[in-house]
Design an enzyme around this catalytic site. Structure first.
Site, PDB file in Angstrom:
ATOM      1  N   LYS A  61      -3.619  -3.749  -9.371  1.00  0.00           N
ATOM      2  CA  LYS A  61      -3.087  -2.527  -8.732  1.00  0.00           C
ATOM      3  C   LYS A  61      -4.331  -1.584  -8.795  1.00  0.00           C
ATOM      4  O   LYS A  61      -5.189  -1.243  -9.975  1.00  0.00           O
ATOM      5  CB  LYS A  61      -2.032  -1.609  -9.599  1.00  0.00           C
ATOM      6  CG  LYS A  61      -1.418  -0.672  -8.856  1.00  0.00           C
ATOM      7  CD  LYS A  61      -0.051  -0.300  -9.753  1.00  0.00           C
ATOM      8  CE  LYS A  61       0.354   1.257  -9.064  1.00  0.00           C
ATOM      9  NZ  LYS A  61       1.615   1.598  -9.838  1.00  0.00           N
ATOM     10  N   ASP A 101      10.912   7.102 -12.102  1.00  0.00           N
ATOM     11  CA  ASP A 101      10.818   6.817 -10.666  1.00  0.00           C
ATOM     12  C   ASP A 101      11.544   5.280 -10.533  1.00  0.00           C
ATOM     13  O   ASP A 101      10.957   4.501  -9.780  1.00  0.00           O
ATOM     14  CB  ASP A 101       9.308   6.756 -10.450  1.00  0.00           C
ATOM     15  CG  ASP A 101       8.939   6.643  -8.981  1.00  0.00           C
ATOM     16  OD1 ASP A 101       9.900   7.262  -8.186  1.00  0.00           O
ATOM     17  OD2 ASP A 101       8.040   6.274  -8.623  1.00  0.00           O
ATOM     18  N   GLN A 115       0.773  -1.240  -0.024  1.00  0.00           N
ATOM     19  CA  GLN A 115       0.096  -0.046  -0.065  1.00  0.00           C
ATOM     20  C   GLN A 115       0.755   1.381  -0.198  1.00  0.00           C
ATOM     21  O   GLN A 115       2.080   1.326   0.489  1.00  0.00           O
ATOM     22  CB  GLN A 115      -0.947   0.184   1.208  1.00  0.00           C
ATOM     23  CG  GLN A 115      -1.998  -1.054   1.226  1.00  0.00           C
ATOM     24  CD  GLN A 115      -3.122  -0.783   2.397  1.00  0.00           C
ATOM     25  OE1 GLN A 115      -2.490  -0.851   3.580  1.00  0.00           O
ATOM     26  NE2 GLN A 115      -4.366  -1.132   2.036  1.00  0.00           N
ATOM     27  N   GLY A 116       0.481   2.245  -0.781  1.00  0.00           N
ATOM     28  CA  GLY A 116       0.967   3.645  -0.540  1.00  0.00           C
ATOM     29  C   GLY A 116       0.245   4.532  -1.010  1.00  0.00           C
ATOM     30  O   GLY A 116      -0.996   4.452  -1.030  1.00  0.00           O
ATOM     31  N   ALA A 117       0.860   6.069  -1.269  1.00  0.00           N
ATOM     32  CA  ALA A 117      -0.105   7.117  -1.611  1.00  0.00           C
ATOM     33  C   ALA A 117      -0.827   7.020  -2.773  1.00  0.00           C
ATOM     34  O   ALA A 117      -1.825   7.700  -2.822  1.00  0.00           O
ATOM     35  CB  ALA A 117       1.150   8.270  -1.564  1.00  0.00           C
TER      36      ALA A 117
END
Length: 340
Positions: free
Chosen positions: A44, A139, A24-26
């Site tokens: 996702k 990224d 989980q992330g922003a």
């Protein structure tokens, strides 16, 4: 890039069962889904406000369908959630986890150098494919490098590039301030935040990933916004030169992915022998087996930034590419000349 699809990509969502949350992330979450007859998928999911980022990620994966160093999409469609609050895409499941998980498991200690070299070669193969067709990842970091069961006997994993939500596509306008995580960003991001994204950005980020695999740590400079990476343990001279090529301060002096694929750090082969029982061999073969198995080491921290490549070449610090690193029977004198 023209893609010829061998068969349509389709996921039967109604038959999928959720196994667990993978991360989980922003920007959302990734869950493991299982289909009784078709295996496992990674789903996702992001907020609907990030729909364009997710669409771009899916588009790039489809553009590089069947490339062995790019994570593959499992469905051609962006799937919308109930009440249109979220959206999701499906991709292949990385059963070996991420490179970040592997690095964390070593608790600050370096991975074996031959493993770092092999992993870096796979990352460069993925970057070269992106760059040749006008893409920039933007990224690159261990979190966005996924690991799969190795297709080579005796090797720990195969690495693939993932997470293209922030990537630059060909013939599109993309500024540096829209790039990824600060620790992995080159100095030009803080110096010229409105500058255009170039492929040299990915090369700097790759160098950061290699530093991290060697147990390196990032330190923020006093001016703020730019991080430098340092090592406390010894690494081989050829690895030092590779990192210099990645972390040249000026982006136009950094090596390209294609150039780095021919660097001795990537081309060298570390020989490990497991002797089960004494086996007689001819004298000329015995001489080869008795050579040192590991490259000479040097001690001390490796700070960055390191000056432009032209200056390095003038000082004689750059190791030249030589095809002789491919030969198993190169004599010991030539082998040390490559590392010197």
């Amino acid at each position: 890039m023209d893609i010829k699809y061998e068969e349509p990509l389709y996921v039967d969502e109604l038959s999928l069962k959720t196994v667990r949350v993978l991360g989980q992330g922003a920007f959302g979450s990734v869950t493991l889904k299982v289909h009784p007859g078709h295996g496992r998928y990674a789903k996702k999911t992001s907020s609907i406000r990030l729909k364009e980022n997710l669409k771009k990620e899916l588009r790039i994966m489809l553009d590089f369908r069947n490339h062995p160093r790019i994570v593959q999409a499992s469905s051609e469609h962006l799937h919308l959630g109930m009440f249109l609050k979220d959206c999701s895409i499906y991709m292949e499941y990385a059963s070996e986890g991420s490179l970040d998980e592997v690095i964390s498991s070593f608790r600050g200690k370096p991975l074996p150098e031959h493993v770092i070299g092999r992993t870096t070669r796979m990352l460069l193969q993925g970057l070269e494919a992106l760059h040749v067709h006008g893409y920039v990842h933007c990224d690159l970091k261990p979190d966005n490098i996924l690991l799969f069961p190795s297709t080579s006997f005796g090797e720990p994993w195969d690495a693939k590039l993932a997470d293209f939500g922030l990537s630059k596509e060909p013939n599109t306008y993309h500024v540096l301030k829209l790039a990824g995580t600060n620790m992995y960003m080159p100095p030009e991001v803080s110096e010229v935040p409105e500058g255009l994204v170039g492929q040299a950005l990915d090369i700097w980020s790759l160098g950061c990933v290699v530093f991290e695999m060697f147990g390196g740590k990032a330190e923020e400079m006093e001016t703020g916004g730019t991080y430098v990476w340092k090592l406390e343990q010894e690494i081989s001279p050829v690895a030092i030169d590779f990192l210099r090529r990645c972390h040249t301060w000026h982006p136009w002096n950094r090596a390209s992915a294609t150039e780095l694929l021919n660097h001795p750090f990537i081309m060298q082969r570390v020989v490990s022998l497991r002797v089960l029982q004494p086996i007689p061999c001819p004298p000329e073969r015995r001489q080869y087996l008795e050579r040192p198995l590991f490259t000479p080491r040097v001690r001390g921290p490796l700070p960055t930034p390191i000056g432009p490549r032209k200056k390095q070449e003038a000082e004689g610090s750059v190791v030249k590419d030589q095809s002789t690193v491919e030969k198993n029977d190169v004599d010991n004198k030539k082998r040390h000349s490559l590392l010197g």
